[in-house]
Scaffold this motif. Structure first.
Motif, PDB file in Angstrom:
ATOM      1  N   ALA A  19     -17.043 -11.035  -5.132  1.00 52.87           N
ATOM      2  CA  ALA A  19     -16.107 -10.272  -3.920  1.00 52.87           C
ATOM      3  C   ALA A  19     -14.639 -10.552  -4.469  1.00 52.87           C
ATOM      4  CB  ALA A  19     -16.592 -11.176  -2.499  1.00 52.87           C
ATOM      5  N   GLY A  20     -13.601  -9.174  -3.893  1.00 47.75           N
ATOM      6  CA  GLY A  20     -12.988  -9.260  -3.965  1.00 47.75           C
ATOM      7  C   GLY A  20     -11.878  -7.648  -3.476  1.00 47.75           C
ATOM      8  N   GLU A  21     -11.074  -7.651  -4.000  1.00 45.43           N
ATOM      9  CA  GLU A  21      -9.969  -6.366  -3.580  1.00 45.43           C
ATOM     10  C   GLU A  21     -10.562  -4.645  -4.346  1.00 45.43           C
ATOM     11  OE1 GLU A  21      -6.042  -7.283  -4.005  1.00 45.43           O
ATOM     12  OE2 GLU A  21      -5.696  -8.043  -2.420  1.00 45.43           O
ATOM     13  N   CYS A  22     -10.298  -4.250  -4.099  1.00 44.87           N
ATOM     14  CA  CYS A  22     -10.522  -2.367  -4.894  1.00 44.87           C
ATOM     15  C   CYS A  22      -9.706  -1.863  -4.623  1.00 44.87           C
ATOM     16  CB  CYS A  22     -11.307  -2.001  -3.510  1.00 44.87           C
ATOM     17  SG  CYS A  22     -11.637   0.136  -4.035  1.00 44.87           S
ATOM     18  N   VAL A  23      -9.507  -1.185  -6.077  1.00 49.53           N
ATOM     19  CA  VAL A  23      -8.557  -0.951  -6.935  1.00 49.53           C
ATOM     20  C   VAL A  23      -8.194   0.828  -7.091  1.00 49.53           C
ATOM     21  CG1 VAL A  23      -6.857  -0.516  -8.762  1.00 49.53           C
ATOM     22  CG2 VAL A  23      -7.271  -2.742  -8.168  1.00 49.53           C
ATOM     23  N   HIS A  24      -7.956   1.857  -6.316  1.00 47.88           N
ATOM     24  CA  HIS A  24      -8.671   2.999  -6.191  1.00 47.88           C
ATOM     25  C   HIS A  24      -7.659   4.639  -7.044  1.00 47.88           C
ATOM     26  CE1 HIS A  24     -10.442   6.335  -4.109  1.00 47.88           C
ATOM     27  NE2 HIS A  24      -9.050   7.135  -4.234  1.00 47.88           N
ATOM     28  N   PHE A  25      -8.440   5.357  -8.148  1.00 49.33           N
ATOM     29  CA  PHE A  25      -7.054   6.003  -8.801  1.00 49.33           C
ATOM     30  C   PHE A  25      -7.740   7.134  -7.640  1.00 49.33           C
ATOM     31  CE2 PHE A  25      -8.430   1.997 -11.447  1.00 49.33           C
ATOM     32  CZ  PHE A  25      -6.795   2.308 -12.085  1.00 49.33           C
ATOM     33  N   GLU A  43      -8.904  -2.318   5.352  1.00 54.27           N
ATOM     34  CA  GLU A  43     -10.755  -2.604   5.105  1.00 54.27           C
ATOM     35  C   GLU A  43     -10.994  -2.561   3.517  1.00 54.27           C
ATOM     36  OE1 GLU A  43      -8.097  -2.771   8.449  1.00 54.27           O
ATOM     37  OE2 GLU A  43      -9.201  -0.749   7.721  1.00 54.27           O
ATOM     38  N   ARG A  44     -11.159  -1.208   3.484  1.00 57.17           N
ATOM     39  CA  ARG A  44     -11.560  -0.972   2.042  1.00 57.17           C
ATOM     40  C   ARG A  44     -11.415  -0.554   0.669  1.00 57.17           C
ATOM     41  NH1 ARG A  44     -12.848   3.885   0.048  1.00 57.17           N
ATOM     42  NH2 ARG A  44     -15.238   2.973  -0.352  1.00 57.17           N
ATOM     43  N   LEU A  67      -1.848   2.549   4.486  1.00 55.33           N
ATOM     44  CA  LEU A  67      -2.021   1.722   2.978  1.00 55.33           C
ATOM     45  C   LEU A  67      -0.634   1.820   2.702  1.00 55.33           C
ATOM     46  CD1 LEU A  67      -3.330  -0.196   1.074  1.00 55.33           C
ATOM     47  CD2 LEU A  67      -4.954   1.573   0.245  1.00 55.33           C
ATOM     48  N   SER A  68      -0.008   1.167   2.619  1.00 55.65           N
ATOM     49  CA  SER A  68       1.673   1.051   1.561  1.00 55.65           C
ATOM     50  C   SER A  68       1.611   0.798   0.337  1.00 55.65           C
ATOM     51  CB  SER A  68       2.507   0.760   2.841  1.00 55.65           C
ATOM     52  OG  SER A  68       2.558  -0.614   2.822  1.00 55.65           O
ATOM     53  N   ASN A  69       0.651   0.355  -0.292  1.00 51.91           N
ATOM     54  CA  ASN A  69       0.348  -0.594  -1.165  1.00 51.91           C
ATOM     55  C   ASN A  69       0.215   0.414  -2.240  1.00 51.91           C
ATOM     56  OD1 ASN A  69       0.712  -2.302  -3.177  1.00 51.91           O
ATOM     57  ND2 ASN A  69      -1.475  -2.525  -3.443  1.00 51.91           N
ATOM     58  N   CYS A  70       0.942   2.074  -1.852  1.00 51.71           N
ATOM     59  CA  CYS A  70       0.092   2.749  -2.608  1.00 51.71           C
ATOM     60  C   CYS A  70       1.345   3.705  -3.732  1.00 51.71           C
ATOM     61  CB  CYS A  70      -0.133   4.040  -2.260  1.00 51.71           C
ATOM     62  SG  CYS A  70      -0.286   5.060  -2.908  1.00 51.71           S
ATOM     63  N   ILE A  71       1.264   3.274  -5.620  1.00 51.44           N
ATOM     64  CA  ILE A  71       2.298   4.219  -6.190  1.00 51.44           C
ATOM     65  C   ILE A  71       1.499   5.896  -6.713  1.00 51.44           C
ATOM     66  CG2 ILE A  71       3.395   2.208  -6.733  1.00 51.44           C
ATOM     67  CD1 ILE A  71       1.477   1.886  -9.340  1.00 51.44           C
ATOM     68  N   TYR A 112      -8.586  14.890   4.270  1.00 52.51           N
ATOM     69  CA  TYR A 112      -9.269  14.825   5.136  1.00 52.51           C
ATOM     70  C   TYR A 112     -10.453  13.109   4.814  1.00 52.51           C
ATOM     71  CZ  TYR A 112     -14.590  16.365   6.292  1.00 52.51           C
ATOM     72  OH  TYR A 112     -14.917  16.321   6.806  1.00 52.51           O
ATOM     73  N   LEU A 113      -9.878  12.627   3.649  1.00 47.33           N
ATOM     74  CA  LEU A 113     -10.662  11.131   3.880  1.00 47.33           C
ATOM     75  C   LEU A 113     -10.221  10.129   4.161  1.00 47.33           C
ATOM     76  CD1 LEU A 113     -11.817  12.270  -0.228  1.00 47.33           C
ATOM     77  CD2 LEU A 113     -12.829  12.333   1.620  1.00 47.33           C
ATOM     78  N   ALA A 114      -8.422  10.353   3.819  1.00 49.27           N
ATOM     79  CA  ALA A 114      -8.069   9.591   4.797  1.00 49.27           C
ATOM     80  C   ALA A 114      -8.448   8.504   6.385  1.00 49.27           C
ATOM     81  CB  ALA A 114      -6.186   9.249   4.763  1.00 49.27           C
ATOM     82  N   GLU A 115      -8.442  10.460   7.391  1.00 46.23           N
ATOM     83  CA  GLU A 115      -8.942  10.713   8.327  1.00 46.23           C
ATOM     84  C   GLU A 115     -10.207   9.714   8.930  1.00 46.23           C
ATOM     85  OE1 GLU A 115      -8.749  14.170   8.809  1.00 46.23           O
ATOM     86  OE2 GLU A 115      -6.174  14.117   9.346  1.00 46.23           O
ATOM     87  N   ARG A 116     -10.986   9.977   7.388  1.00 47.22           N
ATOM     88  CA  ARG A 116     -12.361   8.934   7.873  1.00 47.22           C
ATOM     89  C   ARG A 116     -12.610   7.803   7.808  1.00 47.22           C
ATOM     90  NH1 ARG A 116     -11.380  14.279   8.744  1.00 47.22           N
ATOM     91  NH2 ARG A 116     -13.781  15.723   9.964  1.00 47.22           N
ATOM     92  N   GLY A 117     -11.013   6.652   6.825  1.00 45.68           N
ATOM     93  CA  GLY A 117     -11.650   5.969   6.883  1.00 45.68           C
ATOM     94  C   GLY A 117     -11.838   5.381   5.548  1.00 45.68           C
ATOM     95  N   TRP A 118     -11.655   6.189   4.730  1.00 45.77           N
ATOM     96  CA  TRP A 118     -11.727   6.349   2.880  1.00 45.77           C
ATOM     97  C   TRP A 118     -10.235   5.611   2.799  1.00 45.77           C
ATOM     98  CZ3 TRP A 118     -15.982   7.469   0.255  1.00 45.77           C
ATOM     99  CH2 TRP A 118     -16.852   8.135   1.047  1.00 45.77           C
ATOM    100  N   PHE A 119      -9.482   5.249   2.814  1.00 46.16           N
ATOM    101  CA  PHE A 119      -8.381   4.540   2.716  1.00 46.16           C
ATOM    102  C   PHE A 119      -7.535   3.316   3.235  1.00 46.16           C
ATOM    103  CE2 PHE A 119      -8.183   9.430  -0.244  1.00 46.16           C
ATOM    104  CZ  PHE A 119      -7.995   8.169  -1.505  1.00 46.16           C
ATOM    105  N   SER A 120      -8.473   3.453   4.447  1.00 52.28           N
ATOM    106  CA  SER A 120      -8.457   1.957   5.172  1.00 52.28           C
ATOM    107  C   SER A 120      -8.816   0.810   4.401  1.00 52.28           C
ATOM    108  CB  SER A 120      -9.314   2.431   6.430  1.00 52.28           C
ATOM    109  OG  SER A 120     -10.602   1.021   6.002  1.00 52.28           O
TER     110      SER A 120
END
Length: 428
Positions: free
Chosen positions: A87-93, A181-182, A385-389, A171-179
């Motif tokens: 288990a751990g955090e998710c990094v998304h590109f 929690e994930r 999600l504010s931890n974004c650059i 569209y993805l954010a509205e459906r929780g892809w960038f929440s």
């Protein structure tokens, strides 16, 4: 001093330079032009096949019902996720796969992916298929070097950033892809230069202003009321009062270039009177007094400004013109608005990326804010999600230009930075 893991990751990236170039060429050669939205499924399928073979769970998502989505031009996105051992955090590109029109002035094939003198040419090479390719190579090198990583890694290629991102990240954010929690960390590999971290962007308000008149015969304009002349008065008042006012508004945000540290207004378009005729029309215009004139304004505002204040300045200007012109009427219609956003410099993804840049490039990064918006607006506003650059290869000034290119070494260096970020967040 770089650690042994850092050295192994750097070597793994260098060993993949040829593969990185080949991947970027393949992506450039898929002409994902927006508008209208060509070959979106083709590029998503290409990425889905590549990442699926490496153990990613891949989903193809069509943004049904989003702006511009249609049977002929469906808005396709792809999201790939690889889970770690613990288990751990998710990094998304996140990268957008669409590119703008080609335009004139090219000396190379805009979809050829030609490589010469250390530069890979083509529409979208800089903005931002070079960044997409670099992020994929970074992830692949990391997975091979650190197979026992914690958490998860995601890669997405999304639609329509060039036209607002509503068929993609929104569209993805509205459906929780960038929440939160994930997904906990997001890097958007936009071309902001490999030694800079982009923390966010200014705000934007697009609006259409229409002035109204009364149609009449052009030989007797005194029987009508010219909406174009009314709009001329609006533009004159903007020049006299609004543009000077905006020049006094300055920000503490590290916006680049220097001119964008003030509030700005662009007159995007103007349409008045008789509509344009087809190219094969050979007749003359009809003699009419125009009863409508429209402009579209593109107002970029600062984090120190309130959107209500921004809109109020334009409304006050229109009321001033109305008070001076008999029979003047108008409408203001909102088209698009985005609040300014800026990640704090002590955010985890900022600190980790800064440390990786210093290791790879032997210099501290510059922190910047973009003059225009990109998909961080949706991740922040909708995804919360504010931890974004934004961080990636490419020189921003080359975006949307003829003979657009991305440097091969810039892609290698940026991929190395991204791989070191993954190691710090998921493998140490």
């Amino acid at each position: 001093m770089p650690s042994d893991l850092d050295a192994r990751l750097s070597q793994a990236i260098r060993a993949r330079e040829g593969e990185l170039v080949a991947l970027c060429r393949d992506l450039v050669q898929i002409p994902t032009l927006n508008p209208p939205g060509q070959h979106y499924r083709a590029i998503c399928s290409y990425l889905a096949e590549r990442l699926g073979k490496q153990g990613f769970e891949v989903e193809m998502i069509r943004a049904e019902g989003a702006p511009a989505d249609s049977t002929e031009y469906p808005r396709w996105n792809v999201v790939a996720r690889r889970e770690g051992k613990r288990a751990g955090e998710c990094v998304h590109f996140n990268s957008h796969h669409d590119v703008v029109e080609v335009g004139r002035g090219w000396t190379v094939d805009p979809f050829g992916g030609e490589v010469k003198d250390g530069k890979l040419y083509g529409r979208g090479s800089c903005d931002m298929k070079g960044g997409l390719a670099a992020s994929i190579i970074a992830v692949e090198a990391f997975l091979e070097t650190c197979p026992d990583f914690s958490g998860a890694v995601e890669i997405s290629a999304t639609a329509d950033e060039e036209s607002g991102g509503y068929g993609g990240v929104a569209y993805l954010a509205e459906r929780g892809w960038f929440s939160p929690e994930r997904v906990q960390h997001v890097i958007i590999p936009e071309p902001l230069n490999k030694d800079r971290i982009c923390l966010g962007h200014r705000g934007v308000w697009w609006a259409e202003i229409e002035t109204f008149g009364r149609i009449a015969h052009g030989s007797m304009p005194f029987l009508g009321d010219s909406a174009v002349r009314h709009m001329g008065a609006v533009l004159a008042e903007m020049e006299a009062t609004l543009f000077p006012l905006l020049a006094t508004k300055r920000t503490d945000m590290p916006v680049v270039p220097e001119g964008a540290k003030q509030s700005t207004l662009n007159i995007n378009s103007i349409h008045g009177g008789e509509a344009d005729h087809p190219e094969d029309y050979t007749g003359l215009p009809a003699p009419c007094v125009p009863d409508s004139c429209r402009i579209v304004i593109d107002r970029r505002f600062l984090i120190e400004e309130e959107l209500a204040e921004v809109k109020g300045e334009v409304t006050a200007l229109m009321e001033k013109v109305k008070a001076a012109r008999p029979s003047f009427t108008y409408e203001i219609r909102d088209l698009f608005e985005v609040q300014p956003t800026m990640a704090p410099e002590d955010a985890p993804i900022v600190r980790t990326t800064a440390a990786a840049i210093e290791k790879v490039l032997a210099r501290q990064p510059d922190y910047v804010v973009s003059p225009g918006t990109y998909d961080q607006k949706h991740i922040d506003r909708i995804g919360k999600l504010s931890n974004c650059i934004a961080y990636g290869p490419g020189i921003l000034d080359l975006a949307h230009q003829p003979d657009e290119w991305v440097g091969v070494q810039d892609m290698v260096d940026s991929a190395t930075v991204m791989a070191l970020v993954l190691a710090e967040l998921l493998a140490r």
